[in-house]
Motif scaffolding. Structure first.
Motif, mmCIF file in Angstrom:
data_model
loop_
_atom_site.group_PDB
_atom_site.id
_atom_site.type_symbol
_atom_site.label_atom_id
_atom_site.label_comp_id
_atom_site.label_asym_id
_atom_site.label_seq_id
_atom_site.Cartn_x
_atom_site.Cartn_y
_atom_site.Cartn_z
ATOM 1 N N THR A 414 0.864 -1.175 0.001
ATOM 2 C CA THR A 414 0.064 -0.024 -0.165
ATOM 3 C C THR A 414 0.833 1.147 -0.082
ATOM 4 O OG1 THR A 414 -0.247 -0.031 2.524
ATOM 5 C CG2 THR A 414 -1.826 -1.243 1.391
ATOM 6 N N PHE A 470 -10.188 6.563 0.877
ATOM 7 C CA PHE A 470 -10.638 5.394 0.224
ATOM 8 C C PHE A 470 -12.058 5.121 0.850
ATOM 9 C CE2 PHE A 470 -6.319 4.207 -0.817
ATOM 10 C CZ PHE A 470 -6.483 4.499 -2.111
ATOM 11 N N ALA A 487 -10.821 -1.275 0.270
ATOM 12 C CA ALA A 487 -9.810 0.251 -0.518
ATOM 13 C C ALA A 487 -8.840 -0.412 -0.861
ATOM 14 C CB ALA A 487 -9.347 0.706 1.086
ATOM 15 N N LEU A 490 -9.166 -0.350 -4.735
ATOM 16 C CA LEU A 490 -9.207 0.975 -5.096
ATOM 17 C C LEU A 490 -7.637 1.478 -5.491
ATOM 18 C CD1 LEU A 490 -11.792 3.444 -3.236
ATOM 19 C CD2 LEU A 490 -11.907 2.526 -5.638
ATOM 20 N N GLU A 491 -6.767 1.190 -4.504
ATOM 21 C CA GLU A 491 -5.590 1.308 -4.746
ATOM 22 C C GLU A 491 -4.911 0.497 -6.020
ATOM 23 O OE1 GLU A 491 -1.921 2.272 -1.898
ATOM 24 O OE2 GLU A 491 -3.800 1.601 -1.012
ATOM 25 N N SER A 732 -10.244 6.653 -9.058
ATOM 26 C CA SER A 732 -9.254 5.859 -8.487
ATOM 27 C C SER A 732 -7.903 6.567 -8.512
ATOM 28 C CB SER A 732 -9.279 4.251 -8.822
ATOM 29 O OG SER A 732 -10.527 4.018 -8.799
ATOM 30 N N ALA A 735 -7.986 9.457 -6.490
ATOM 31 C CA ALA A 735 -7.845 9.362 -4.840
ATOM 32 C C ALA A 735 -6.220 9.344 -4.374
ATOM 33 C CB ALA A 735 -8.699 8.104 -4.553
ATOM 34 N N THR A 786 -12.714 14.217 -1.792
ATOM 35 C CA THR A 786 -13.208 13.181 -2.301
ATOM 36 C C THR A 786 -15.130 13.547 -2.736
ATOM 37 O OG1 THR A 786 -13.604 12.506 0.034
ATOM 38 C CG2 THR A 786 -11.988 11.364 -1.354
#
Length: 794
Positions: A414, A470, A487, A490-491, A732, A735, A786
């Protein structure tokens, strides 16, 4: 002897052997309970428990008769989340879970008891989910086993009955004590703040100072204990976690202040100390409350798009699962997941509970038997009557089960971990270097500088940026009918460079396709059998053909089997039917036939075929033209090449078109390109594409009004939003930029704060106030950004 006892620590739990030392295998234990646990682990080849962390265990408690209530069936039913004739599953809250050793031993319970087939720990929630065989083992025995090894569960029937989350009241108590102490210490410090002289100096100054010392004791040894415990465990495991600098700052403040009071050198820094702990806990409380408010798992459930067919007065209508009520009659097709506990009304039930239990054996059920949520029907249609409404959190747990995404998680680092990896060691270095500098030039400022640096550089803002960004985006996506599992997905979406699409049911619409029949006219019996065979399948072509054909009587098939990638076979009384590919039904198709076709044979006699004319989803061409700028695109289809020319006209020239792909071919294609460095997004229909979805870095299922739920996928996209796929991918990536900007803001905060701290211009209490404010500002920044991103998506 008594000094020796005090100095000896228990090998199992780490506590001092205060009363007696019990020796076994050249090791010391504080009680017979710890000795018994050690022997139990040693006998079952689990001594590695002590290799991960020294003295990690808890002292087992005497609980004779405490859990006798777990023999009552009505109570057991409330606690269990799954229960059939041989297997039960329960999730228990274990407060003592605190380190890697705890996780390791709790996930190896099967070595202590073979009846336990699986145990999974959720470290964040401090729970363990245990699957066990009920023929020779029981829930009570599972609880007693956990208690015996020092992991006694906390069981509250009220919590299980209401489904409410447990509130961490300990944090509230600690916050209250720290706040009370801080207020009183500040009040007692006023005379010295205002330099009151005379009577104050002669009589009350020593008393007030010792009162401040007394107020600081519960703050340091109770309210702040979590920071010390976390730092100690980290250091013992040779890790520098983010609590090390905080614990060091609190300890230095307390020791320095205590020395000043004891030797009458000054009033110390008890105001800064209690204020620091109070504001640290206030920040933690704020984070917990805000994150609970934004929690994806609790908020997205009302948007979850699993659909099921409800039978009402002979009419079949698709409904979303959270609309299911007790007493509803539900139709479960082949390969569909059972969304609620129910009673089997009719049909041949062969249920695969592997999503729930991990065991792939199918369970046969008869009319009147109970069936459980999470099972997958594997032998045609069944009808059930719901005996309770849907527990969405259970389906969430099923979708998020670690069993189905371990490989993806392990291979992905991450953003937060990558950036904050060396944060603590940098902060400690700055703190020590600046302190040494001030000890040389002005020793009176050294302690303030050391403490202020450790406090102001606390990486709370860095730790908060990703979860809040996220978490909020997951909720926004949910409202826009794009349902992402967690989450991490999404990453990973932000790193994708290759997108692979299935054709039928993905870029084509099942609801708009048409089909022409060529061949021998079907008898009434054959037409009825065909309609009921199609009724049992969830394949996009089956659903399309089922909707096109005339209504027929509903019958319960004697046999139904779906052959993935080939077709279906079924029988009713003396009639047999095969529906699917030409080769599957025994027909040699001409090589020049290019359209998508479904062939039919009855009683080993070929009857004819339906030729489909695809209707592509609205905006497909525009979507692909947008995606081609940033991604490599490919179509992998199990159909023949009949649509190649149409697709060439419709899609960008660089789109790869590959046909006649079996499910395993798709999986191998993705695996090959991943080996070449591709980050693959697979978009399919969730049935034939399950393997490819699981193999890809991210797998998205496109859902029509009837949906096969599959934990193999990472996200579900409502078909009506298919043409907006590019905006979700862009969001995404946005973010990630929001998180990166949060890190930049945090770095600016820390740099400015560190300047004032290093130069001795920042008191520790001011630093303690600024730290939660910086965290709050990061939360506000990510939430606003966001939310703005969400408005753009709409």
């Amino acid at each position: 002897m008594s000094n020796n006892i005090k100095q000896t620590k228990c090998f199992h739990c780490g506590d001092a052997c205060a009363k007696e030392i019990i020796q076994s295998d050249k090791k010391s234990f504080c009680c017979f309970g710890c000795k018994t646990v050690y022997e139990l682990f040693s006998e079952n080849d689990l001594s590695s428990y002590y290799d991960l962390q020294a003295s990690p265990g808890g002292i087992p408690k005497e609980i004779e008769g405490k859990y006798d209530f777990l023999t009552q069936q009505n109570i057991i039913e409330k606690l269990l989340e799954f229960n059939d004739e041989t297997t039960q599953i329960v999730t228990l809250y274990i407060p003592h879970i605190h380190c890697s050793s705890c996780i390791w031993i709790l996930e190896n319970l099967h070595k202590l008891k073979p009846e336990i087939s699986d145990s999974q720990v959720n470290f964040g929630k401090k729970t363990v989910r245990i699957t066990y065989n009920t023929t020779t083992f029981s829930l009570k025995e599972a609880v007693l086993l956990l208690s015996k090894i020092g992991y006694e569960p906390y069981i509250s029937l009220d919590d299980y009955a209401t489904g409410k989350n447990k509130i961490n009241r300990t944090l509230i108590y600690k916050l209250g004590i720290a706040g009370f102490a801080f207020g009183n210490v500040m009040f007692l410090s006023f005379p010295e703040y205002f330099q009151v002289s005379g009577f104050w100096i002669e009589h009350y100054k020593p008393l007030f100072r010792w009162l401040m010392f007394a107020f600081s004791l519960p703050v340091v040894f109770y309210a702040a204990q979590d920071y010390f415990i976390s730092a100690f465990k980290g250091l013992r495991a040779k890790l520098l976690n983010i609590d090390v600098p905080i614990a060091l700052g609190i300890l230095v403040l307390f020791v320095r202040s205590s020395v000043e009071i004891i030797f009458d050198l000054g009033s110390g820094f008890f105001d800064s100390l209690t204020g620091l702990v109070f504001f640290l806990l206030l920040g933690k409380f704020f984070q917990q409350k805000t994150y609970n408010f934004l929690s994806f798992e609790r908020d997205y459930k009302s948007y979850f798009p699993i659909a099921v067919t409800r039978i009402n007065k002979g009419k079949e209508t698709p409904i979303q699962v959270y609309d299911i009520e007790k007493g509803n009659r539900l139709l479960i097709r082949n390969e569909e997941l059972i969304p609620v506990d129910g009673i089997l009304i009719n049909g041949n039930a062969a249920i695969d509970y592997s999503f729930v239990t991990g065991e792939s054996e199918t369970v046969q059920k008869l009319a009147g038997d109970k069936v459980f949520a999470g099972g997958k029907q594997t032998s045609g249609i069944i009808e059930i009557e719901a005996i309770k409404s849907v527990e969405q959190s259970y389906l969430t747990q099923l979708w998020s089960n670690a069993v189905f995404d371990k490989n993806k998680e392990e291979s992905f680092t991450t953003l937060t971990n990558a950036i904050s990896k060396h944060f603590t060691i940098t902060v400690l270095s700055i703190a020590f270097i600046s302190t040494i500098f001030w000890l040389w030039f002005d020793a009176s400022k050294a302690i303030n500088v050391f403490t202020a640096v450790l406090i102001i550089a606390c990486p709370c803002a860095i730790a908060l940026a990703a979860p809040f960004t996220f978490g909020n985006l997951l909720r926004i996506f949910g409202k826009l009918k794009f349902y992402v599992k967690n989450a991490s997905v999404l990453e990973q979406l932000a790193t994708i460079n290759t997108i692979i699409f299935d054709k039928t049911g993905t870029i084509t619409s099942n609801q708009k396709s048409t089909a022409n029949y060529e061949g021998e006219q079907l008898s009434i019996a054959e037409a009825t059998l065909l309609k009921n065979t199609l009724r049992g399948s969830n394949h996009p072509l089956s659903r399309t053909l089922y909707n096109i054909l005339d209504e027929q009587n509903i019958v319960t098939l004697d046999h139904f089997e779906e052959h993935v990638g080939k077709g279906m076979s079924a029988c009713y009384h003396e009639e047999n039917i095969k529906v699917g590919a030409a080769k599957f039904v025994g027909f040699q198709e001409e090589s020049t036939v290019l359209n998508t076709t479904v062939h039919i044979s009855t009683n080993e006699t070929y009857k004819g075929k339906y030729t489909f004319y695809n209707k592509y989803r609205k905006g497909v061409s525009k979507l692909f033209n947008k995606l081609k700028k940033a991604y490599d695109l490919a179509i992998l289809s199990g159909d023949n090449e009949g649509e190649r020319e149409n697709l060439k006209k419709l899609l960008p020239s660089k789109t790869k078109l590959i046909f006649n792909q079996k499910p395993n071919d798709k999986l191998e294609y993705i695996k090959y390109h991943q080996a070449e460095g591709a980050k693959v997004l697979m978009i399919g229909d969730g049935l034939n594409d399950a393997g490819a979805l699981a193999q890809s870095n991210v797998g998205i299922v496109v859902s029509e009004n009837v949906n096969v739920f599959s934990p193999a996928c990472d996200a579900i996209l409502d078909a009506s939003k298919f043409n907006q796929l590019d905006t979700y991918l862009k969001a995404s990536k946005s973010a990630i930029k929001i998180i990166q900007w949060s890190f930049v803001l945090s770095f600016i905060y820390n740099s400015i704060g560190l300047y004032f701290a290093i130069t001795g211009q920042l008191a520790p209490v001011i630093a303690a106030i600024l730290m939660p404010l910086s965290s709050i500002s990061i939360v506000v920044f990510t939430t606003v950004c966001t939310s703005f991103l969400g408005r753009k998506l709409k």
